[in-house]
Structure formats: structure tokens, C-alpha cells
Design a protein around this motif. Structure first.
Motif, PDB file in Angstrom:
ATOM      1  N   LEU A  71       0.849  -1.179   0.000  1.00 26.48           N
ATOM      2  CA  LEU A  71       0.000   0.000   0.000  1.00 26.48           C
ATOM      3  C   LEU A  71       0.890   1.236   0.000  1.00 26.48           C
ATOM      4  CD1 LEU A  71      -2.354  -1.067   2.925  1.00 26.48           C
ATOM      5  CD2 LEU A  71      -2.937  -1.071   0.511  1.00 26.48           C
ATOM      6  N   GLU A  72       0.593   2.162  -0.880  1.00 26.94           N
ATOM      7  CA  GLU A  72       1.289   3.440  -0.868  1.00 26.94           C
ATOM      8  C   GLU A  72       0.720   4.272   0.272  1.00 26.94           C
ATOM      9  OE1 GLU A  72       3.844   4.314  -2.831  1.00 26.94           O
ATOM     10  OE2 GLU A  72       3.752   2.430  -3.937  1.00 26.94           O
ATOM     11  N   TYR A  73       1.603   4.929   1.006  1.00 23.55           N
ATOM     12  CA  TYR A  73       1.164   5.776   2.105  1.00 23.55           C
ATOM     13  C   TYR A  73       2.179   6.889   2.264  1.00 23.55           C
ATOM     14  CZ  TYR A  73      -1.350   6.796   6.447  1.00 23.55           C
ATOM     15  OH  TYR A  73      -2.100   7.394   7.417  1.00 23.55           O
ATOM     16  N   ASP A  74       1.806   7.955   3.006  1.00 29.96           N
ATOM     17  CA  ASP A  74       2.703   9.099   3.120  1.00 29.96           C
ATOM     18  C   ASP A  74       3.086   9.464   4.546  1.00 29.96           C
ATOM     19  OD1 ASP A  74       0.243  10.017   3.906  1.00 29.96           O
ATOM     20  OD2 ASP A  74       0.244  11.792   2.621  1.00 29.96           O
ATOM     21  N   LYS A  75       2.769   8.573   5.501  1.00 28.57           N
ATOM     22  CA  LYS A  75       3.081   8.822   6.904  1.00 28.57           C
ATOM     23  C   LYS A  75       3.543   7.530   7.569  1.00 28.57           C
ATOM     24  CE  LYS A  75      -0.661  12.098   7.229  1.00 28.57           C
ATOM     25  NZ  LYS A  75      -2.076  12.048   7.294  1.00 28.57           N
ATOM     26  N   LYS A  76       4.215   7.701   8.675  1.00 24.43           N
ATOM     27  CA  LYS A  76       4.621   6.544   9.475  1.00 24.43           C
ATOM     28  C   LYS A  76       3.397   6.002  10.212  1.00 24.43           C
ATOM     29  CE  LYS A  76       7.924   5.029  12.826  1.00 24.43           C
ATOM     30  NZ  LYS A  76       9.328   5.031  13.048  1.00 24.43           N
ATOM     31  N   ILE A  77       3.287   4.682  10.253  1.00 29.62           N
ATOM     32  CA  ILE A  77       2.196   4.050  10.987  1.00 29.62           C
ATOM     33  C   ILE A  77       2.743   3.383  12.242  1.00 29.62           C
ATOM     34  CG2 ILE A  77       0.764   3.683   8.944  1.00 29.62           C
ATOM     35  CD1 ILE A  77       1.570   0.681   9.100  1.00 29.62           C
ATOM     36  N   THR A  78       1.834   3.102  13.168  1.00 23.34           N
ATOM     37  CA  THR A  78       2.170   2.353  14.371  1.00 23.34           C
ATOM     38  C   THR A  78       1.213   1.172  14.473  1.00 23.34           C
ATOM     39  OG1 THR A  78       0.658   3.561  15.817  1.00 23.34           O
ATOM     40  CG2 THR A  78       2.900   4.486  15.535  1.00 23.34           C
ATOM     41  N   GLU A  79       1.409   0.362  15.466  1.00 15.99           N
ATOM     42  CA  GLU A  79       0.542  -0.797  15.672  1.00 15.99           C
ATOM     43  C   GLU A  79      -0.920  -0.378  15.847  1.00 15.99           C
ATOM     44  OE1 GLU A  79       0.246  -4.617  18.677  1.00 15.99           O
ATOM     45  OE2 GLU A  79       2.181  -3.627  18.407  1.00 15.99           O
ATOM     46  N   SER A  80      -1.147   0.820  16.385  1.00 15.66           N
ATOM     47  CA  SER A  80      -2.523   1.295  16.598  1.00 15.66           C
ATOM     48  C   SER A  80      -3.256   1.589  15.276  1.00 15.66           C
ATOM     49  CB  SER A  80      -2.534   2.536  17.490  1.00 15.66           C
ATOM     50  OG  SER A  80      -1.890   3.614  16.839  1.00 15.66           O
ATOM     51  N   ASN A  81      -2.525   1.670  14.168  1.00 18.17           N
ATOM     52  CA  ASN A  81      -3.132   1.886  12.855  1.00 18.17           C
ATOM     53  C   ASN A  81      -3.580   0.584  12.192  1.00 18.17           C
ATOM     54  OD1 ASN A  81      -0.693   4.156  12.876  1.00 18.17           O
ATOM     55  ND2 ASN A  81      -2.653   4.913  12.119  1.00 18.17           N
ATOM     56  N   ILE A  82      -3.377  -0.542  12.865  1.00 19.15           N
ATOM     57  CA  ILE A  82      -3.608  -1.848  12.245  1.00 19.15           C
ATOM     58  C   ILE A  82      -4.588  -2.657  13.087  1.00 19.15           C
ATOM     59  CG2 ILE A  82      -2.512  -3.998  11.503  1.00 19.15           C
ATOM     60  CD1 ILE A  82       0.145  -2.233  11.511  1.00 19.15           C
ATOM     61  N   THR A  83      -5.574  -3.232  12.426  1.00 20.83           N
ATOM     62  CA  THR A  83      -6.440  -4.202  13.098  1.00 20.83           C
ATOM     63  C   THR A  83      -6.522  -5.453  12.239  1.00 20.83           C
ATOM     64  OG1 THR A  83      -8.510  -3.416  12.111  1.00 20.83           O
ATOM     65  CG2 THR A  83      -7.886  -2.441  14.214  1.00 20.83           C
ATOM     66  N   VAL A  84      -6.552  -6.581  12.905  1.00 25.54           N
ATOM     67  CA  VAL A  84      -6.754  -7.860  12.232  1.00 25.54           C
ATOM     68  C   VAL A  84      -7.888  -8.568  12.956  1.00 25.54           C
ATOM     69  CG1 VAL A  84      -5.751 -10.075  11.584  1.00 25.54           C
ATOM     70  CG2 VAL A  84      -4.323  -8.010  11.554  1.00 25.54           C
ATOM     71  N   LYS A  85      -8.936  -8.863  12.218  1.00 28.71           N
ATOM     72  CA  LYS A  85     -10.077  -9.591  12.778  1.00 28.71           C
ATOM     73  C   LYS A  85     -10.103 -10.967  12.131  1.00 28.71           C
ATOM     74  CE  LYS A  85     -12.768  -5.505  13.692  1.00 28.71           C
ATOM     75  NZ  LYS A  85     -13.953  -4.719  13.386  1.00 28.71           N
ATOM     76  N   TRP A  86     -10.119 -11.987  12.962  1.00 31.21           N
ATOM     77  CA  TRP A  86     -10.138 -13.372  12.491  1.00 31.21           C
ATOM     78  C   TRP A  86     -11.556 -13.905  12.557  1.00 31.21           C
ATOM     79  CZ3 TRP A  86      -5.715 -15.441  10.559  1.00 31.21           C
ATOM     80  CH2 TRP A  86      -4.518 -14.790  10.869  1.00 31.21           C
ATOM     81  N   THR A  87     -11.933 -14.673  11.534  1.00 32.69           N
ATOM     82  CA  THR A  87     -13.236 -15.346  11.548  1.00 32.69           C
ATOM     83  C   THR A  87     -13.054 -16.793  11.099  1.00 32.69           C
ATOM     84  OG1 THR A  87     -13.874 -14.799   9.279  1.00 32.69           O
ATOM     85  CG2 THR A  87     -14.480 -13.214  11.000  1.00 32.69           C
ATOM     86  N   THR A  88     -14.086 -17.562  11.338  1.00 31.87           N
ATOM     87  CA  THR A  88     -14.076 -18.963  10.927  1.00 31.87           C
ATOM     88  C   THR A  88     -14.507 -19.057   9.466  1.00 31.87           C
ATOM     89  OG1 THR A  88     -16.381 -19.357  11.491  1.00 31.87           O
ATOM     90  CG2 THR A  88     -14.750 -19.640  13.270  1.00 31.87           C
ATOM     91  N   LEU A  89     -14.485 -20.271   8.946  1.00 31.09           N
ATOM     92  CA  LEU A  89     -14.922 -20.499   7.574  1.00 31.09           C
ATOM     93  C   LEU A  89     -16.384 -20.117   7.370  1.00 31.09           C
ATOM     94  CD1 LEU A  89     -13.299 -23.985   6.984  1.00 31.09           C
ATOM     95  CD2 LEU A  89     -12.375 -21.738   6.431  1.00 31.09           C
ATOM     96  N   MET A  90     -17.171 -20.222   8.419  1.00 33.07           N
ATOM     97  CA  MET A  90     -18.597 -19.900   8.343  1.00 33.07           C
ATOM     98  C   MET A  90     -18.870 -18.441   8.735  1.00 33.07           C
ATOM     99  SD  MET A  90     -19.661 -22.741   7.288  1.00 33.07           S
ATOM    100  CE  MET A  90     -21.327 -23.214   7.583  1.00 33.07           C
ATOM    101  N   GLY A  91     -17.806 -17.654   8.995  1.00 34.96           N
ATOM    102  CA  GLY A  91     -17.962 -16.235   9.302  1.00 34.96           C
ATOM    103  C   GLY A  91     -18.129 -15.903  10.767  1.00 34.96           C
TER     104      GLY A  91
END
Length: 155
Positions: A89-109
Motif C-alpha cells: 500500500l502506498e502511504y505518506d506517513k509513518k504508521i504504528t501498531e494502533s493503525n492496524i487491526t486484524v479480525k479473524w473469523t471462521t470459515l462460516m464467518g
């Protein structure tokens, strides 16, 4: 619905039978001098359900950023049903961990996993001031589902 249940059961059966294998061609991004690791998360969809440690499957998401602020998302697994993938991804600022979320789901959602409905999808979001800049769905089981579907369709 019945086909989804059959596919889930077949996938779990294949996962237990075949176990895991490491990928020889995986790139080790941590060795690149121009990338800083910002976020890393690893989950196991089957750790609670297997008898042998060698059968444990792990799914990992890593987010890096280089000195030009380009963001690199890396997804990998020790499962033979997943080919490592990356996107930038092109971006123009430094990111931190707070800029990232990962949500996991099962095969059925479902956000909560069970033995017959295990984690298999990650939604990776990059945020700026609480607004989503990028959200990608990464399926760690597409190759397994394709294999099962091909087998079921041939019958």
C-alpha cells in the motif's frame, strides 16, 4: 448450507490427515534492511484439536513499513493449503501498531471458533484517525476448499 458443512468437515479431515509442511520459498522479510516490522500476529485454528505438535497449523499476518512509508502486508502459514501472499500500500506517513487491526473469523464467518468451524479468514485493516484506508480479506483456506470442491464435483 449442507454443502458448507460437508466442505468444513472435509477440510478438517484433510487438515488432520496431511498435517503441515513448511514452505521452502518463503521470503524472510525481517532480513530486509529497508523494512520495519510494525505488527505481527499468529493464530492457530487447530491447536486445541490435534494430538501431535507437528499437526498444529499456524496463520500469520505481518505488517511492515519502509523508509518511504510504503506498507507491506505479508500473510504466511505452515499449512500446505496456503500459498504465502503479500500486498503493498502506498502511504505518506509513518504508521504504528494502533493503525492496524486484524479480525479473524471462521470459515462460516463466526468470530468464535469451534472444532467443526475453525479460524480461516483474516480481515486486515489499515486505519488513519479511526477511518479505514485499506481492508483486505485473506483466506487461509481457499486452496483447501478448491481441492475439496474439485473432489466433490468429480463424484
Amino acid at each position: 448450507m449442507k454443502k458448507n458443512i460437508i466442505l468444513s468437515v472435509c477440510f478438517m479431515f484433510l487438515l488432520v490427515l496431511t498435517g503441515c509442511s513448511s514452505k521452502d520459498g518463503e521470503k524472510d522479510l525481517s532480513m530486509r534492511q529497508d523494512l520495519a516490522l510494525i505488527y505481527e500476529e499468529t493464530v492457530s485454528p487447530n491447536k486445541e484439536y490435534v494430538k501431535s505438535e507437528e499437526d498444529i497449523v499456524n496463520y500469520s499476518i505481518e505488517v511492515y513499513q519502509n523508509k518511504d512509508y510504503k506498507i507491506l502486508v505479508n500473510a504466511k502459514s505452515n499449512s500446505q493449503f496456503f500459498e504465502p501472499m503479500q500486498y503493498e500500500l502506498e502511504y505518506d506517513k509513518k504508521i504504528t501498531e494502533s493503525n492496524i487491526t486484524v479480525k479473524w473469523t471462521t470459515l462460516m464467518g463466526n468470530p468464535k471458533a469451534k472444532e467443526n468451524d475453525q479460524l480461516g479468514v483474516a480481515y486486515v485493516s489499515i486505519l488513519e484517525n479511526g477511518k479505514v484506508l485499506s481492508e483486505r480479506k485473506i483466506s487461509f483456506v481457499n486452496k483447501a476448499i478448491e481441492t475439496i470442491t474439485d473432489t466433490v464435483d468429480k463424484k
